[in-house]
Design an enzyme around this catalytic site. Sequence first.
Site, PDB file in Angstrom:
ATOM      1  N   ASP A  49      -4.977  13.772  82.732  1.00 50.79           N
ATOM      2  CA  ASP A  49      -3.502  13.779  82.743  1.00 50.79           C
ATOM      3  C   ASP A  49      -2.916  14.604  81.603  1.00 50.79           C
ATOM      4  OD1 ASP A  49      -4.147  11.788  80.833  1.00 50.79           O
ATOM      5  OD2 ASP A  49      -2.680  10.322  81.583  1.00 50.79           O
ATOM      6  N   GLY A 141      -8.208  -1.451  79.423  1.00 48.70           N
ATOM      7  CA  GLY A 141      -8.140  -0.208  80.190  1.00 48.70           C
ATOM      8  C   GLY A 141      -7.386  -0.381  81.498  1.00 48.70           C
ATOM      9  N   ASP A 189      -0.324   6.385  83.158  1.00 46.68           N
ATOM     10  CA  ASP A 189      -0.145   4.924  83.187  1.00 46.68           C
ATOM     11  C   ASP A 189       1.323   4.548  83.364  1.00 46.68           C
ATOM     12  OD1 ASP A 189      -2.782   5.157  82.622  1.00 46.68           O
ATOM     13  OD2 ASP A 189      -2.689   4.307  80.610  1.00 46.68           O
ATOM     14  N   TYR A 238      -9.834   9.127  71.259  1.00 41.00           N
ATOM     15  CA  TYR A 238      -8.946   9.604  72.335  1.00 41.00           C
ATOM     16  C   TYR A 238      -8.177  10.837  71.848  1.00 41.00           C
ATOM     17  CZ  TYR A 238      -5.476   9.576  76.080  1.00 41.00           C
ATOM     18  OH  TYR A 238      -4.678   9.938  77.151  1.00 41.00           O
TER      19      TYR A 238
HETATM   20  C1  GAF Z   1      -5.476   6.089  78.821  1.00 42.24           C
HETATM   21  C2  GAF Z   1      -4.231   6.950  78.662  1.00 42.24           C
HETATM   22  F1  GAF Z   1      -3.157   6.161  78.346  1.00 42.24           F
HETATM   23  C3  GAF Z   1      -3.951   7.759  79.924  1.00 42.24           C
HETATM   24  O1  GAF Z   1      -2.864   8.624  79.700  1.00 42.24           O
HETATM   25  C4  GAF Z   1      -5.188   8.546  80.366  1.00 42.24           C
HETATM   26  O2  GAF Z   1      -5.377   9.679  79.557  1.00 42.24           O
HETATM   27  C5  GAF Z   1      -6.436   7.669  80.369  1.00 42.24           C
HETATM   28  O3  GAF Z   1      -6.584   6.930  79.161  1.00 42.24           O
HETATM   29  C6  GAF Z   1      -7.687   8.463  80.592  1.00 42.24           C
HETATM   30  O4  GAF Z   1      -7.678   9.050  81.856  1.00 42.24           O
HETATM   31  O5  GAF Z   1      -5.270   5.130  79.821  1.00 42.24           O
END
Ligand code: GAF
Length: 401
Positions: A49, A141, A189, A238
């Site tokens: 994303d 998650g 999300d 992340y």
């Molecule tokens: C987390 C993030 F909040 C999402 O935006 C996305 O990047 C995900 O990790 C990984 O696909 O949920």
Amino acid sequence: MERKAKETGKVSATDQANDLKREFRRLYGRDARIYRAPGRVNLIGEHTDYNDGFVMPAAIGFSTWVALAPRDDRKLSIYSENFSERFESDLSGINGKGARASAAAHWIDYVCGVAVTLERAGYALSGGDMLIRGEVPIGSGLSSSAAVEVAVGYALLEASGHTVDRMELAKLCQRAENEYVGMRCGIMDQFISCCGQAGRAMLLDCRSLDYRSLPLPGDARLVVCNTMVKHELASGEYNRRRAECEAGVRRLARLLPCLRALRDVTLADFELYGSELPEVVYRRCRHVIGENARVMDAAAALEGNDLAAFGRLMGESHRSLSDDYQVSCDELNLLVELASRVEGVYGARMMGGGFGGCVINLVAAESVAGFERVVARGYEQATGRAPEIYVCDTAEGVERL
Ligand code: GAF
């Protein structure tokens, strides 16, 4: 002992809303309006994303609930049932604060971050008394943070007399998390929590925000297994992955001048130019570029009701997340491996940011009970920890009840 999976949506929305109204009256002595925003699963398309790519989430029957009664003095009084904590503030007082310097985000950051971001975007808020109840398992998650942001944002806007544009709300909630919580998440999300549809998954283009609703098979279930671990490095790693992708874009843009994001790199381009990248960046980019292609193939498989093909793509996604993107962990890999031994499982993969949290499985409806037994027993024997297993119904996006 026989273990029973939790099924989402077991408490009816009306019962939950009535219970919340009673609880609010007990706490604040007045009546409240009730709002709900869902958590999500993501069938495929992980870490794509924030690279302007494609994702395939579905909103699920676990929600964050907000009871709110407006106030006209710009004060916020908020009680979180999950944390048994109360927070009081003045909207003018919290307005100036930026993201926390410390690593650990607190539930209040999500709430205040949204309030501040809405105001900065020009939505004057009146304040309110609030009660928050989260059903989405926290830190698993399943996007409990986006559900809080969206439910609170929707409630605050509505209570202050603003019309809510769902896409705009999704963007503002993402901004709140980026700028106020310090997590550089993508839009997935918040978007699905705003715009999800019961009975459907969504193929979302994270650049244009165009989306197509996809059918979910009637004879298979979305079963989520929670490792019950969240390794400490999750949020730092992340942001690091995101920076590595950006480094890849900068290098590749020297050779492909129209490039804006990894979304613009085809598999053929990558074959030609990928060798210019340092090893780690190469692997990160390979995951993202391959994953975007898998999402498109998976959408075609779902539309053609080819669940075997869909499951194979889930397996490839997991391997790529584990080997190239390096966001999996032993517990996630174990759950995927255990699932692969069960008859009736089409596919399994880690879901969300990684380093713990959940695995999503696509399981033939008649095999769910057996799946649950085998996976729970195997996981507990190997780790000494009981996994939680959720058989997920899908749900509508944010709403006032
Ligand atoms: C987390 C993030 F909040 C999402 O935006 C996305 O990047 C995900 O990790 C990984 O696909 O949920």
